[in-house]
Design a protein around this motif. Structure first.
Motif, PDB file in Angstrom:
ATOM      1  N   LEU B 286       5.828  40.228   6.907  1.00 29.11           N
ATOM      2  CA  LEU B 286       6.442  39.566   6.861  1.00 29.11           C
ATOM      3  C   LEU B 286       6.087  38.765   5.554  1.00 29.11           C
ATOM      4  CD1 LEU B 286       6.371  37.575  10.628  1.00 29.11           C
ATOM      5  CD2 LEU B 286       8.842  38.444   8.370  1.00 29.11           C
ATOM      6  N   MET B 288       5.224  41.022   2.882  1.00 33.49           N
ATOM      7  CA  MET B 288       5.984  41.327   1.931  1.00 33.49           C
ATOM      8  C   MET B 288       7.172  40.873   1.201  1.00 33.49           C
ATOM      9  SD  MET B 288       4.122  43.795   0.881  1.00 33.49           S
ATOM     10  CE  MET B 288       4.702  45.001  -0.606  1.00 33.49           C
ATOM     11  N   ARG B 289       8.005  39.985   2.250  1.00 32.77           N
ATOM     12  CA  ARG B 289       9.412  38.924   2.652  1.00 32.77           C
ATOM     13  C   ARG B 289       8.715  37.091   1.868  1.00 32.77           C
ATOM     14  NH1 ARG B 289      12.579  38.235   6.171  1.00 32.77           N
ATOM     15  NH2 ARG B 289      11.587  39.021   7.382  1.00 32.77           N
ATOM     16  N   LEU B 291       6.750  35.744   0.948  1.00 35.27           N
ATOM     17  CA  LEU B 291       6.086  34.745   0.377  1.00 35.27           C
ATOM     18  C   LEU B 291       7.086  34.196  -1.528  1.00 35.27           C
ATOM     19  CD1 LEU B 291       3.932  33.895   1.827  1.00 35.27           C
ATOM     20  CD2 LEU B 291       2.468  34.573   0.691  1.00 35.27           C
ATOM     21  N   GLU B 292       6.793  33.084  -1.971  1.00 39.65           N
ATOM     22  CA  GLU B 292       7.344  33.388  -3.364  1.00 39.65           C
ATOM     23  C   GLU B 292       6.834  32.486  -4.010  1.00 39.65           C
ATOM     24  OE1 GLU B 292       9.731  35.536  -4.075  1.00 39.65           O
ATOM     25  OE2 GLU B 292      10.779  36.315  -2.695  1.00 39.65           O
ATOM     26  N   PHE B 300      13.085  31.592  -8.885  1.00 34.93           N
ATOM     27  CA  PHE B 300      12.090  32.261  -8.687  1.00 34.93           C
ATOM     28  C   PHE B 300      11.031  33.571 -10.148  1.00 34.93           C
ATOM     29  CE2 PHE B 300      14.859  32.717  -5.235  1.00 34.93           C
ATOM     30  CZ  PHE B 300      14.298  32.212  -3.796  1.00 34.93           C
ATOM     31  N   ILE B 305       4.193  42.497  -5.705  1.00 37.60           N
ATOM     32  CA  ILE B 305       2.955  42.229  -3.817  1.00 37.60           C
ATOM     33  C   ILE B 305       2.350  43.198  -4.279  1.00 37.60           C
ATOM     34  CG2 ILE B 305       2.604  41.119  -2.170  1.00 37.60           C
ATOM     35  CD1 ILE B 305       5.985  39.665  -2.195  1.00 37.60           C
ATOM     36  N   TRP B 314      -3.601  38.109  -0.311  1.00 39.14           N
ATOM     37  CA  TRP B 314      -1.897  38.134  -1.178  1.00 39.14           C
ATOM     38  C   TRP B 314      -2.377  38.184  -2.461  1.00 39.14           C
ATOM     39  CZ3 TRP B 314       2.001  35.813  -3.735  1.00 39.14           C
ATOM     40  CH2 TRP B 314       3.021  36.042  -4.166  1.00 39.14           C
ATOM     41  N   PHE B 316       0.425  38.425  -6.697  1.00 36.67           N
ATOM     42  CA  PHE B 316       1.410  38.340  -7.097  1.00 36.67           C
ATOM     43  C   PHE B 316       1.096  38.476  -8.311  1.00 36.67           C
ATOM     44  CE2 PHE B 316       4.792  36.905  -9.259  1.00 36.67           C
ATOM     45  CZ  PHE B 316       5.702  36.729  -8.898  1.00 36.67           C
TER      46      PHE B 316
END
Lengths: 368, 373
Positions: B286, B288-289, B291-292, B300, B305, B314, B316
């Motif tokens: 999750l 990997m998918r 958080l933005e 965006f 990541i 995490w 970025f």
């Protein structure tokens, strides 16, 4: 009302007069278009009306409706085929360890058995639909040019669209499906978040209104409440109202009225039985015998259970610690290793059973 | 037209016996062909053959998987027939399986002619490994919900639960610790398997939890063992066994709180990562998918990541250098910790003790600023 609708209404009235016992029905298969049904995988199966076969395609995040046009009983009778996995493998030119029989469904119209099969076990396995009748003849139901319709699972990840970073690891495994009340119900389980989704999609698929997803919950003793994925389910009527009887992955057997499954609803199943630990419910069928209704359920480790379906409406929800309280059930001792179960006719069921030698047999059994 | 007419045609044939042979062409390609050659009657059936159904072809020429057991009940393999010049051709629907023997039987009016063909074993080498198992940490809560098993190459379905073992400190297997689904939870490439602990043994109040307790118990040590006999998608076993040893700490029933996360933003002009540190490990799949990074216009920000430090950090890295200004980290509230507690809802809500929160799949937003150099 348009002229067309008037005509249809008149026609329906005439039909009702001519066939007083038959309800006016929708021509389900007319919504299906001929062409190649591009399944990416072939998983759970369920028959709808007019020989329409629904196939769950987890890899494609879709449900297919296929017109089998197999509506006449061709070769009725018992179906007993030993080593069906070896025969399927032989037909597909390979060995039994290179195929998977994913599900089995009996076409109620023709009594033929349909199997969803993977040739190969890797991600590039070929999905196939095979069928077999009482004569033992095994054949492919070709997907090359078949009347069909495809619908994408509501809110499912698009199999073609990778996310913005090029990953597409998320997939929703379809664990069961059924046609109830002009809708296809689909139980799905994500390979990432522990979310419980029960989808319902009106059929024909092109009918106005897309599918809806509801979150299903389970309350243990009315206290601890979780999102509870449904593993398998069956529809059943209580006083003419359709209900879903569902077995959660965490084992309780619950009921909820189909009418509660509206978009965005939060549905809490009423626990009517807890089926014990170290056990997975696999399939359920509903049948009538000697004037009473029963549910037959095969399990991973607790054999086949026969559950009294009488009075399910009046059963009080289980709210205390228990093992076998709730609805009464008995275990059918002589049935071991039953992997798949479906009703064949009024008095018999078809099972796919694994033997000690590792082969899989199709067998007809009398409904207990 | 039935097989009877065909037989009649053959019986009317006369002359010296022919040398009929069956050849296999392109055995290891995707389009192998079995050819009957040297049959002098072929011209006589070529017109009729266009109307043959599968059953009629089978009375003349059929190819079988040869199991050696002489089991006549095995059906001929699927495929298509045609006449090509002087040859009767059968093209199997699928490629032939390395390591198998096939039996091709041509049934003329006299003796059936049988040829057998061995397809050599695949020369693929054993190379697939378990690359990683998430969570990476070796301290798991008693109500740990799942593992992600990452493989270096696509794997074979249908045998996962017989290849995965959970052993206790004495090396004894724990009985049924996992939810064994026929629909094994693979990703589309077949390289990641999601392995759920039996939720009936996590959720309090259920019979499995009350009777046999959780699959893993606080204070104890376990080993997750993946045995090398597990076959990859090519049918080859794994290169080696895999073992992950972990100890078990108290159950975690708290929801992750984004307010407690530590965001460290780089300076404008750099392509250094934004770093987000969590006080506990979160679910790798999750992270990997869900958080933005968004700019103030709600767009965006493109980037890559990195998840490390046992899934407690995490990172970025933007594609373009950071520009000075305000941004936000958008977090989908379905993000889970190791025990399946989501940001907006614990794995199990104790409805006696807390007012139930509204269930939504919205996001929470954590603002941060990129300062000029």
């Amino acid at each position: 009302m348009s002229l067309n609708q008037s005509r249809m209404g008149l026609c329906a009235l005439l039909m009702a007069v001519l066939f007083t016992t038959a309800a006016v029905s929708i021509d389900y298969s007319s919504s299906l278009k001929a062409g190649k049904a591009e399944l990416q995988s072939a998983g759970p199966l369920a028959f709808g009306p007019d020989g329409v076969l629904f196939v769950g395609d987890s890899m494609g995040a879709a449900i297919f409706a296929l017109a089998t046009e197999d509506t006449v009983s061709s070769s009725p009778g018992r179906i007993d085929i030993s080593g069906i996995n070896e025969k399927v493998a032989a037909l597909l030119g390979t060995s039994a360890d290179q195929i998977l029989i994913n599900d089995m469904a009996v076409n109620p119209a023709s009594k033929r058995v349909y199997l969803s099969v993977s040739r190969g076990r890797g991600p590039d396995a070929t999905p196939l639909i095979l069928r077999v009748d009482a004569s033992g003849k095994l054949e492919e139901f070709s997907l090359e040019n078949v009347k069909h319709a495809r619908v994408t699972l509501p809110n499912a990840p698009d199999p073609e669209a990778k996310n913005r970073r090029g990953q597409s690891l998320r997939l929703e495994a379809i664990t069961d499906l059924a046609f109830v009340d002009d809708r296809v119900f689909i139980a799905g389980l994500s390979n990432e978040e522990f979310a419980s989704k029960l989808h319902s999609i009106p059929f024909p698929f092109d009918k106005a209104g897309s599918g809806a997803s509801v979150e299903i919950y389970h309350g243990a003793h009315g206290r601890f409440e979780t999102n509870a994925p449904v593993r398998t389910f069956v529809s059943y009527e209580i006083e003419n109202e359709p209900y879903i009887l569902a077995a959660y992955t965490c084992t309780p057997l619950v009921k909820f009225p189909v009418s509660s499954l509206t978009a965005g609803a939060k549905v809490m199943g009423t626990t009517i039985a807890e089926l014990g630990n170290r056990n997975r419910p696999l399939d359920m069928i509903v049948y009538e015998k000697d004037g009473s209704q029963f549910i037959l359920m095969n399990n991973s480790s607790r054999g086949v259970m026969k559950i009294t379906a009488e009075g399910l409406d009046s059963y009080e929800a289980i709210t205390e610690r228990t093992d076998i309280r709730g609805v009464p059930y008995e275990t059918i001792d002589h049935l071991k290793g039953v992997q798949q179960l479906d009703r064949l006719d009024e008095t018999s069921a078809l099972i796919l059973v694994s033997t000690d030698s590792g082969s899989l047999d199709l067998k007809t059994i009398a409904l207990p | 037209m039935g097989a009877g007419i065909l037989a009649l045609t053959l019986l009317s044939a006369s002359g010296l016996p022919n040398t009929i042979a069956i050849r296999l062409e392109n055995p290891q390609s995707t389009h192998p062909l079995f050819k009957v050659v040297g049959w002098d009657q072929i011209g006589k059936i070529s017109t009729q053959a266009t109307h043959f159904g599968t059953d009629q072809w089978h009375t003349l020429f059929a190819v079988y998987v040869d199991s050696g057991s002489l089991d006549d009940a095995l059906p001929p393999i699927l495929g298509s027939y045609r006449i090509e010049g002087d040859a009767l051709v059968f093209q199997p629907r699928f490629p032939l399986q390395p390591g198998l023997r096939y039996r091709a039987v041509f049934t003329s009016a006299s003796e059936p002619i049988t040829f057998r063909f061995d397809i050599p074993e695949s020369e693929a080498i054993v190379s697939t490994t378990v690359e990683h198992v998430y969570p990476s940490t070796n301290r798991l809560p008693e109500n740990q919900l799942k593992f992600y098993l990452h493989f270096s190459a696509p794997m074979s379905r249908g045998e996962a639960y017989s290849r995965i073992h959970l052993l206790d400190e004495r090396g004894d297997p724990v009985d049924f610790p996992f939810l064994e689904l026929d629909e094994e939870l693979w990703d589309r490439e077949g390289k990641r398997l999601t392995l759920l602990f039996d939720p009936g043994r996590i959720k309090r109040g259920l019979v499995p939890y009350e009777e046999v307790g959780p699959s893993i118990k606080e204070g104890e040590t376990y080993a997750l063992v993946i045995d090398r006999d597990w076959r990859d998608a090519r049918g080859k076993s794994l290169k080696e066994d895999f073992k992950k040893v972990f100890s078990v700490v108290a159950a975690d029933r708290e929801t992750p709180d984004p307010e407690s996360w530590l965001l460290t933003a780089p300076q404008a002009g750099s392509v250094q990562p934004l770093s987000v540190e969590f006080p506990e490990p979160l679910d790798h799949g999750l992270l990997m998918r869900l958080l933005e990074v968004m700019d103030t216009q709600g767009n965006f920000v493109e980037g890559s990541i990195q998840v490390d430090r046992n899934e407690t950090r995490w990172g970025f890295t933007p594609q373009q250098p950071w520009r000075a200004g305000d941004y936000s980290l958008s977090v989908d509230t379905t993000l889970e910790d190791l025990a399946g507690n989501r940001i907006n809802r614990p794995f199990e809500v104790d409805v006696f003790e807390r007012v139930e929160e509204r269930i939504t799949t919205t996001t929470v937003s954590l603002p941060f600023r990129i300062f000029p150099r």
